[in-house]
Design a protein around this motif. Sequence first.
Motif, PDB file in Angstrom:
ATOM      1  N   TYR A  77       0.839  -1.205   0.000  1.00 21.85           N
ATOM      2  CA  TYR A  77       0.000   0.000   0.000  1.00 21.85           C
ATOM      3  C   TYR A  77       0.872   1.253   0.000  1.00 21.85           C
ATOM      4  N   ALA A  78       2.052   1.147   0.582  1.00 21.67           N
ATOM      5  CA  ALA A  78       3.009   2.255   0.478  1.00 21.67           C
ATOM      6  C   ALA A  78       3.470   2.407  -0.972  1.00 21.67           C
ATOM      7  N   GLU A  79       3.793   1.275  -1.571  1.00 26.85           N
ATOM      8  CA  GLU A  79       4.219   1.298  -2.981  1.00 26.85           C
ATOM      9  C   GLU A  79       3.130   1.824  -3.896  1.00 26.85           C
ATOM     10  N   ALA A  80       1.882   1.617  -3.512  1.00 29.19           N
ATOM     11  CA  ALA A  80       0.754   2.069  -4.342  1.00 29.19           C
ATOM     12  C   ALA A  80       0.623   3.589  -4.344  1.00 29.19           C
ATOM     13  N   GLY A  81       1.319   4.250  -3.409  1.00 30.51           N
ATOM     14  CA  GLY A  81       1.289   5.712  -3.417  1.00 30.51           C
ATOM     15  C   GLY A  81       0.445   6.337  -2.328  1.00 30.51           C
ATOM     16  N   ALA A  82       0.051   5.549  -1.343  1.00 31.26           N
ATOM     17  CA  ALA A  82      -0.675   6.133  -0.208  1.00 31.26           C
ATOM     18  C   ALA A  82       0.230   7.122   0.521  1.00 31.26           C
ATOM     19  N   ALA A  83      -0.395   8.108   1.163  1.00 31.54           N
ATOM     20  CA  ALA A  83       0.376   9.076   1.954  1.00 31.54           C
ATOM     21  C   ALA A  83       0.676   8.511   3.330  1.00 31.54           C
ATOM     22  N   SER A  84      -0.294   7.769   3.875  1.00 26.13           N
ATOM     23  CA  SER A  84      -0.067   7.111   5.154  1.00 26.13           C
ATOM     24  C   SER A  84      -0.695   5.728   5.118  1.00 26.13           C
ATOM     25  N   VAL A  85      -0.059   4.818   5.840  1.00 29.30           N
ATOM     26  CA  VAL A  85      -0.566   3.441   5.927  1.00 29.30           C
ATOM     27  C   VAL A  85      -0.673   3.079   7.399  1.00 29.30           C
ATOM     28  N   THR A  86      -1.883   2.734   7.804  1.00 29.33           N
ATOM     29  CA  THR A  86      -2.159   2.341   9.186  1.00 29.33           C
ATOM     30  C   THR A  86      -2.405   0.842   9.241  1.00 29.33           C
ATOM     31  N   PHE A  87      -1.673   0.171  10.124  1.00 33.16           N
ATOM     32  CA  PHE A  87      -1.945  -1.252  10.376  1.00 33.16           C
ATOM     33  C   PHE A  87      -2.333  -1.415  11.838  1.00 33.16           C
ATOM     34  N   HIS A  88      -3.066  -2.479  12.153  1.00 35.62           N
ATOM     35  CA  HIS A  88      -3.482  -2.698  13.534  1.00 35.62           C
ATOM     36  C   HIS A  88      -2.385  -3.379  14.338  1.00 35.62           C
ATOM     37  N   ALA A  89      -2.165  -2.867  15.547  1.00 39.84           N
ATOM     38  CA  ALA A  89      -1.188  -3.471  16.446  1.00 39.84           C
ATOM     39  C   ALA A  89      -1.525  -4.937  16.681  1.00 39.84           C
ATOM     40  N   GLU A  90      -2.840  -5.223  16.715  1.00 44.42           N
ATOM     41  CA  GLU A  90      -3.276  -6.590  17.024  1.00 44.42           C
ATOM     42  C   GLU A  90      -3.011  -7.547  15.861  1.00 44.42           C
ATOM     43  N   ALA A  91      -2.673  -7.001  14.699  1.00 45.41           N
ATOM     44  CA  ALA A  91      -2.533  -7.835  13.499  1.00 45.41           C
ATOM     45  C   ALA A  91      -1.106  -7.872  12.977  1.00 45.41           C
ATOM     46  N   ALA A  92      -0.165  -7.279  13.724  1.00 51.18           N
ATOM     47  CA  ALA A  92       1.222  -7.224  13.245  1.00 51.18           C
ATOM     48  C   ALA A  92       2.115  -8.090  14.132  1.00 51.18           C
ATOM     49  N   GLN A  93       2.969  -8.868  13.523  1.00 50.70           N
ATOM     50  CA  GLN A  93       3.930  -9.694  14.268  1.00 50.70           C
ATOM     51  C   GLN A  93       5.104  -8.850  14.754  1.00 50.70           C
ATOM     52  N   ALA A  94       5.535  -7.919  13.915  1.00 49.02           N
ATOM     53  CA  ALA A  94       6.756  -7.133  14.200  1.00 49.02           C
ATOM     54  C   ALA A  94       6.487  -5.672  13.868  1.00 49.02           C
ATOM     55  N   PRO A  95       5.738  -4.986  14.747  1.00 53.60           N
ATOM     56  CA  PRO A  95       5.311  -3.619  14.406  1.00 53.60           C
ATOM     57  C   PRO A  95       6.447  -2.624  14.189  1.00 53.60           C
TER      58      PRO A  95
END
Length: 222
Positions: A77-95
Amino acid sequence: MPALISPSILSADFANLERDLGLIAGADLVHVDVMDNHFVPNLTLGLPVVQRIVQVSPVPVDVHLMIEDADRWAPAYAEAGAASVTFHAEAAQAPVRLARELRAGGVRASVALRPATPVEPYLDLLAEIDMLLVMTVEPGFGGQAFIEGTLPKIRRARAAIAAAGVDTWIQVDGGVSRGTIARIAQAGANVFVAGSAVFGAPDVAAEVTALRALADAELGGV
Ligand code: DX5
Ligand code: ZN
């Protein structure tokens, strides 16, 4: 600190996204909710649609990933050109690793917390991220009532950011409206997602302006 308004296209017309993006040209960002029917019990859109939204949006794209295995999918999603990318803490192995990877990709990295997830375990992350998203409804659907019990968490997050001497933004998402935005701003948020309040309004552009004015009145507007 000026208030930033990020209308959520979850409440837009999915058959007329380009038209509805035009209605929010006066907003600061556009919030795009990506759901996978696993992390949340709803399914929306994915990478190909985000890639096109980035191309036609008049404002920078603020992606909110409500998906499992964020470590694997978020960088695209960063590569797609978004300005910001939010992921959930509960869904990340290595935040931390993921936030660094996103920043290296040139986007603002952001971590989201469900309403019942405390902020305290994540305070050491603040220097690694550009924005903390405090969910103010259970993620998955638009049009839900704001959860008042999230206000103390916003206050604690703002105090921790000040104490750390960093300039992490605090975004809120869920139930933001003319009736709630002032006290959310007072608690310390500065980026406001609003779906049903904006796209359900008779004059979408005027609603963005009205919400920003109400928040700026609390934040000082500068
Ligand atoms: C819900 C989404 C929100 C949603 C907010 O899980 O993350 O962005 O669009 O909708 P409202 O503003 O209607 O509460
Ligand atoms: Zn969202």
